[in-house]
Design a protein around this motif. Structure first.
Motif, PDB file in Angstrom:
ATOM      1  N   HIS A   1     -10.159   0.674  -3.196  1.00 49.40           N
ATOM      2  CA  HIS A   1      -9.192   0.210  -2.206  1.00 49.40           C
ATOM      3  C   HIS A   1      -8.384  -0.975  -2.708  1.00 49.40           C
ATOM      4  O   HIS A   1      -8.871  -1.799  -3.481  1.00 49.40           O
ATOM      5  CB  HIS A   1      -9.917  -0.194  -0.918  1.00 49.40           C
ATOM      6  CG  HIS A   1     -10.380   0.973  -0.103  1.00 49.40           C
ATOM      7  ND1 HIS A   1     -11.669   1.105   0.338  1.00 49.40           N
ATOM      8  CD2 HIS A   1      -9.720   2.073   0.356  1.00 49.40           C
ATOM      9  CE1 HIS A   1     -11.790   2.218   1.030  1.00 49.40           C
ATOM     10  NE2 HIS A   1     -10.628   2.829   1.050  1.00 49.40           N
TER      11      HIS A   1
ATOM     12  N   ALA B   1      -6.773  -4.625  -2.175  1.00 47.48           N
ATOM     13  CA  ALA B   1      -7.545  -5.792  -1.735  1.00 47.48           C
ATOM     14  C   ALA B   1      -6.620  -6.904  -1.268  1.00 47.48           C
ATOM     15  O   ALA B   1      -5.399  -6.857  -1.453  1.00 47.48           O
ATOM     16  CB  ALA B   1      -8.411  -6.288  -2.888  1.00 47.48           C
TER      17      ALA B   1
ATOM     18  N   LEU C   1      -3.284  -5.768   4.937  1.00 46.80           N
ATOM     19  CA  LEU C   1      -4.537  -6.479   4.692  1.00 46.80           C
ATOM     20  C   LEU C   1      -4.322  -7.989   4.708  1.00 46.80           C
ATOM     21  O   LEU C   1      -5.157  -8.742   5.226  1.00 46.80           O
ATOM     22  CB  LEU C   1      -5.135  -6.038   3.354  1.00 46.80           C
ATOM     23  CG  LEU C   1      -5.507  -4.561   3.223  1.00 46.80           C
ATOM     24  CD1 LEU C   1      -6.051  -4.272   1.830  1.00 46.80           C
ATOM     25  CD2 LEU C   1      -6.521  -4.142   4.284  1.00 46.80           C
TER      26      LEU C   1
ATOM     27  N   ALA D   1      -8.136   1.353   7.259  1.00 48.26           N
ATOM     28  CA  ALA D   1      -8.255  -0.078   7.544  1.00 48.26           C
ATOM     29  C   ALA D   1      -7.847  -0.411   8.981  1.00 48.26           C
ATOM     30  O   ALA D   1      -8.409  -1.317   9.589  1.00 48.26           O
ATOM     31  CB  ALA D   1      -7.399  -0.889   6.577  1.00 48.26           C
TER      32      ALA D   1
ATOM     33  N   VAL E   1     -11.713  -7.128   6.712  1.00 47.38           N
ATOM     34  CA  VAL E   1     -11.090  -7.457   5.429  1.00 47.38           C
ATOM     35  C   VAL E   1     -12.011  -8.323   4.575  1.00 47.38           C
ATOM     36  O   VAL E   1     -12.167  -8.083   3.367  1.00 47.38           O
ATOM     37  CB  VAL E   1      -9.733  -8.164   5.668  1.00 47.38           C
ATOM     38  CG1 VAL E   1      -9.213  -8.773   4.386  1.00 47.38           C
ATOM     39  CG2 VAL E   1      -8.714  -7.171   6.202  1.00 47.38           C
TER      40      VAL E   1
ATOM     41  N   ASN F   1     -14.920  -5.962   3.308  1.00 54.80           N
ATOM     42  CA  ASN F   1     -14.693  -4.695   2.609  1.00 54.80           C
ATOM     43  C   ASN F   1     -13.488  -4.645   1.682  1.00 54.80           C
ATOM     44  O   ASN F   1     -13.372  -3.712   0.883  1.00 54.80           O
ATOM     45  CB  ASN F   1     -14.548  -3.561   3.641  1.00 54.80           C
ATOM     46  CG  ASN F   1     -15.797  -3.365   4.460  1.00 54.80           C
ATOM     47  OD1 ASN F   1     -16.782  -2.811   3.993  1.00 54.80           O
ATOM     48  ND2 ASN F   1     -15.765  -3.825   5.703  1.00 54.80           N
ATOM     49  N   PHE F   2     -12.581  -5.599   1.772  1.00 57.32           N
ATOM     50  CA  PHE F   2     -11.342  -5.493   0.999  1.00 57.32           C
ATOM     51  C   PHE F   2     -11.062  -6.757   0.188  1.00 57.32           C
ATOM     52  O   PHE F   2      -9.921  -7.193   0.081  1.00 57.32           O
ATOM     53  CB  PHE F   2     -10.163  -5.192   1.927  1.00 57.32           C
ATOM     54  CG  PHE F   2     -10.249  -3.857   2.601  1.00 57.32           C
ATOM     55  CD1 PHE F   2      -9.805  -2.711   1.968  1.00 57.32           C
ATOM     56  CD2 PHE F   2     -10.796  -3.740   3.868  1.00 57.32           C
ATOM     57  CE1 PHE F   2      -9.889  -1.474   2.572  1.00 57.32           C
ATOM     58  CE2 PHE F   2     -10.892  -2.507   4.495  1.00 57.32           C
ATOM     59  CZ  PHE F   2     -10.441  -1.367   3.845  1.00 57.32           C
TER      60      PHE F   2
END
Length: 355
Positions: free
Chosen positions: A149, A151, A267, A287, A330, A333-334
Motif C-alpha cells: 500500500h 503510505a 491518507l 482505506a 492510517v 496500517n499505512f
C-alpha cells in the motif's frame, strides 16, 4: 544491496512522494540507493535528502541506453511509473538486472507489443492496492503480485506550521474550506467536484473550494469555473511545497477521481485529522470505509458527492467519528516504515533468487 529507482515523471505528485519516502527509508537502513529521474522537483528533493541522483533526459531512447549502462552497477532496478517501466524493461536486455515495477494506477494497461514485452520482462510487480492487482490480472493475465500500500509519513504531523495554517484560514474568513490536492488531469475528474460545488453553493454561501495542484487542464478547468460563475468560491491554488499546511487548513478533504491507485493525499488528510469524502475509484475503498473512516460515493455522480459533503458538514458527531477512526487506521496500517519494510522483503526475495 544496491537499488536503482527510475522515475521520468514531470512535477511532484503522489508517486514521486512515495518514491522519495522509500528512498529515504532505504538510505536510513544503510541500503545503497540512487534515483534516476529528470531534473525537476523529485531531483531537487532527493538532493535535499542526501539521496544519490542520476540525471535522465526527456528522450526515451537516451534514457534506455543510460539505464542500461548505469544499471550494471546495481543489484536491482525499481521502476515507479509506466514510462519508467518501459525504459527499465528495454534496458534490462543489456544490464541483466532483476526488475521491479510499482503500479500506482487502476486503469487498464494497453495490450500492445511493448506492454506485453515489459510485463514479461519484469521479475516482480508491486501494486499499491488489491484493486490494482485485479485490473492487471484481468488485462495482462499475470497472477503473481505483491500488494504494498501507499503510505503516509508520521513526520507530516510534526511538519505542520500552525501559524501558516491560521494564515491560510485567515484568507477565507467566515468560510468553511473544502479542498482537494491532486493533479489537474482527466482521471482526477475535477469537473465532478466543480459540479458538486455548484449544487452546494446554490444553497450555502459560507463555503470556499480550494484545489491544490497543477496539470495540463488548469486553463480549461478555470474556464469552466468562470462559465458557471463560481470563480469567487472555487479557486485553483497551484502547486504547494508545504501541502500539509494547506490540507490541515481544510475543514473537509474531497477526492473526486474516476481513476486512482490508493491516494496518498487522502491518507495525508486522514493523518492530519481532516475528514474525507471520496469516490470509490481504484483502491480507495481499502482505506475509506463508508461512514467509518470517510464517506465513499460512486464515481462521476456530482449529486451524490454534494450530498456526502453536506452530510459531513452538518453532522458534527459523524465527522468526529470519521476523523478518529481514519487517524487510527492510517497510523496502524499505512506508515512509511511498513511500506519500506515490505519493499526490503521484496528486494531480499530477488537477491535470494539471484544467488
Amino acid at each position: 544491496m544496491r537499488i536503482l529507482h527510475v522515475d521520468t515523471q514531470r512535477g511532484f505528485r503522489g508517486g514521486e512522494q512515495q518514491l522519495l519516502w522509500l528512498a529515504v527509508g532505504l538510505k536510513n537502513r544503510g541500503i545503497e540507493t540512487a534515483v534516476a529521474c529528470i531534473e525537476d522537483e523529485l531531483y531537487s528533493r532527493c538532493l535535499e535528502n542526501g539521496i544519490k541522483t542520476i540525471k535522465l533526459s526527456r528522450n526515451r531512447l537516451k534514457n534506455i541506453l543510460e539505464v542500461a549502462r548505469i544499471g550494471k552497477n546495481f543489484d536491482i532496478i525499481h521502476a515507479h511509473a509506466s514510462h519508467a517501466h518501459t525504459i527499465c524493461a528495454f534496458s534490462k536486455v543489456h544490464n541483466k538486472k532483476p526488475l521491479i515495477y510499482t503500479r500506482r494506477v487502476d486503469y487498464k494497461p494497453k495490450k500492445d507489443p511493448i506492454t506485453k514485452f515489459k510485463y514479461r520482462n519484469t521479475d516482480k510487480i508491486a501494486c499499491v492496492a488489491r484493486y490494482v492487482c485485479e485490473v492487471l490480472r484481468h488485462t495482462i493475465g499475470i497472477e503473481e503480485f505483491e500488494v504494498i500500500h501507499s503510505a503516509t509519513n508520521p513526520l507530516l504531523e510534526e511538519s505542520v506550521d500552525l501559524e501558516k495554517v491560521e494564515s491560510i484560514k485567515g484568507q477565507f474568513k467566515h468560510s468553511t474550506i473544502i479542498g482537494t490536492a491532486t493533479a489537474l488531469t482527466e482521471q482526477k475528474n475535477i469537473p465532478n467536484l466543480i459540479s458538486a460545488a455548484e449544487i452546494i453553493l446554490r444553497k450555502r454561501k459560507d463555503i470556499v473550494f480550494l484545489v491544490l495542484g497543477e496539470g495540463h487542464l488548469r486553463e480549461k478547468l478555470e474556464g469552466l469555473v468562470k462559465r458557471k460563475g463560481l470563480e469567487n468560491r472555487f479557486r485553483f491554488m497551484g502547486f504547494k511545497k508545504d501541502i500539509e499546511n494547506y490540507i490541515k487548513a481544510f475543514d473537509l478533504f474531497v477526492l473526486p477521481s474516476d481513476y486512482e491507485g490508493l491516494s496518498g493525499a487522502v491518507l495525508n488528510a486522514m493523518l492530519l485529522k481532516v475528514p474525507v469524502v471520496s469516490t470509490d475509484a481504484g483502491g480507495l475503498s481499502e482505506a475509506v470505509f463508508n461512514r467509518e473512516t470517510g464517506i465513499l460515493v460512486e464515481r462521476n455522480r456530482p449529486e451524490d458527492l454534494a450530498e456526502a459533503i453536506e452530510i459531513v458538514l452538518d453532522d458534527r458527531d459523524l465527522g468526529e467519528k470519521i476523523i478518529e477512526n481514519a487517524y487510527k487506521l492510517v497510523k496502524e496500517n499505512f506508515s512509511v516504515d511498513k511500506m519500506v519494510e515490505k519493499y526490503v522483503e521484496l528486494y531480499e526475495q530477488l537477491m535470494e533468487v539471484k544467488r
